[in-house]
Design a protein around this motif. Sequence first.
Motif, PDB file in Angstrom:
ATOM      1  N   VAL A   1       0.511  -1.154   0.106  1.00 40.89           N
ATOM      2  CA  VAL A   1       0.152  -0.093  -0.039  1.00 40.89           C
ATOM      3  C   VAL A   1       0.967   1.306   0.074  1.00 40.89           C
ATOM      4  O   VAL A   1       0.784   2.130  -0.420  1.00 40.89           O
ATOM      5  CB  VAL A   1      -0.601   0.042   1.187  1.00 40.89           C
ATOM      6  N   LEU A   2       2.308   1.308   0.796  1.00 36.00           N
ATOM      7  CA  LEU A   2       2.867   2.666   0.637  1.00 36.00           C
ATOM      8  C   LEU A   2       3.657   3.160  -0.686  1.00 36.00           C
ATOM      9  O   LEU A   2       3.835   4.371  -0.978  1.00 36.00           O
ATOM     10  CB  LEU A   2       3.737   2.225   1.562  1.00 36.00           C
ATOM     11  N   VAL A   3       3.612   1.883  -1.731  1.00 35.70           N
ATOM     12  CA  VAL A   3       4.107   2.340  -2.761  1.00 35.70           C
ATOM     13  C   VAL A   3       3.188   2.808  -3.822  1.00 35.70           C
ATOM     14  O   VAL A   3       3.621   4.228  -4.099  1.00 35.70           O
ATOM     15  CB  VAL A   3       4.253   0.362  -3.953  1.00 35.70           C
ATOM     16  N   PHE A   4       1.997   3.188  -3.745  1.00 34.66           N
ATOM     17  CA  PHE A   4       0.563   4.371  -3.712  1.00 34.66           C
ATOM     18  C   PHE A   4       1.013   5.517  -3.231  1.00 34.66           C
ATOM     19  O   PHE A   4      -0.203   6.539  -3.847  1.00 34.66           O
ATOM     20  CB  PHE A   4      -0.161   3.471  -4.098  1.00 34.66           C
ATOM     21  N   VAL A   5       1.997   5.734  -2.749  1.00 36.57           N
ATOM     22  CA  VAL A   5       1.723   7.122  -2.543  1.00 36.57           C
ATOM     23  C   VAL A   5       2.854   7.523  -3.911  1.00 36.57           C
ATOM     24  O   VAL A   5       1.905   8.856  -4.089  1.00 36.57           O
ATOM     25  CB  VAL A   5       3.046   7.758  -1.330  1.00 36.57           C
TER      26      VAL A   5
END
Length: 175
Positions: free
Chosen positions: A80-84
Amino acid sequence: MPRKFLRKWSPDPAKLKEHKHLQFLGDTLHLPCLWHLNRRNVATAFAIGLFSMWLPIPFQAVLAALLAVFFRANLPIAVVLVFVTNPVTTPPMLYAAYLLGTAILGAPTAGFNFEPSLDWLMNGLILIWKPFLLGIFMMATLSGIAGYYGVHLLWRLHLLRRIKERRAARKSSRP
């Protein structure tokens, strides 16, 4: 960290294990460490996710998932953090990485004129690849380190606050 909040937004491991496109992973998705919400797993997932988001490659989420499995980190948080990074945030982030790279190398930035064309990608990147990649590597590394230690710090502060609240509750309940 509030586990209830993280559990609320995390996908159900049982549903992911049954997903037809994830069957090739076999028993890997059954590893409990990929789903635990403890300080080490979450901090490692933050480091992986924040590092992977800087990489200018397609399928960053796949890379983050593979790294999460390799390092035994929380899989959903790392992905999920990649989608920053998204089409709105990526260009300023990559330009900032390029500026950092030029500052470190002492290279001039005056020759940088971006044009959204295939010709620029073939010819323009040849001129700026060194400061660009250095800046990306530095930003990715710094983001990963900051995420890892930031989660450890926030988790510790949360625990200390809960301990204080428990002590205060015990004192007030005593006659």
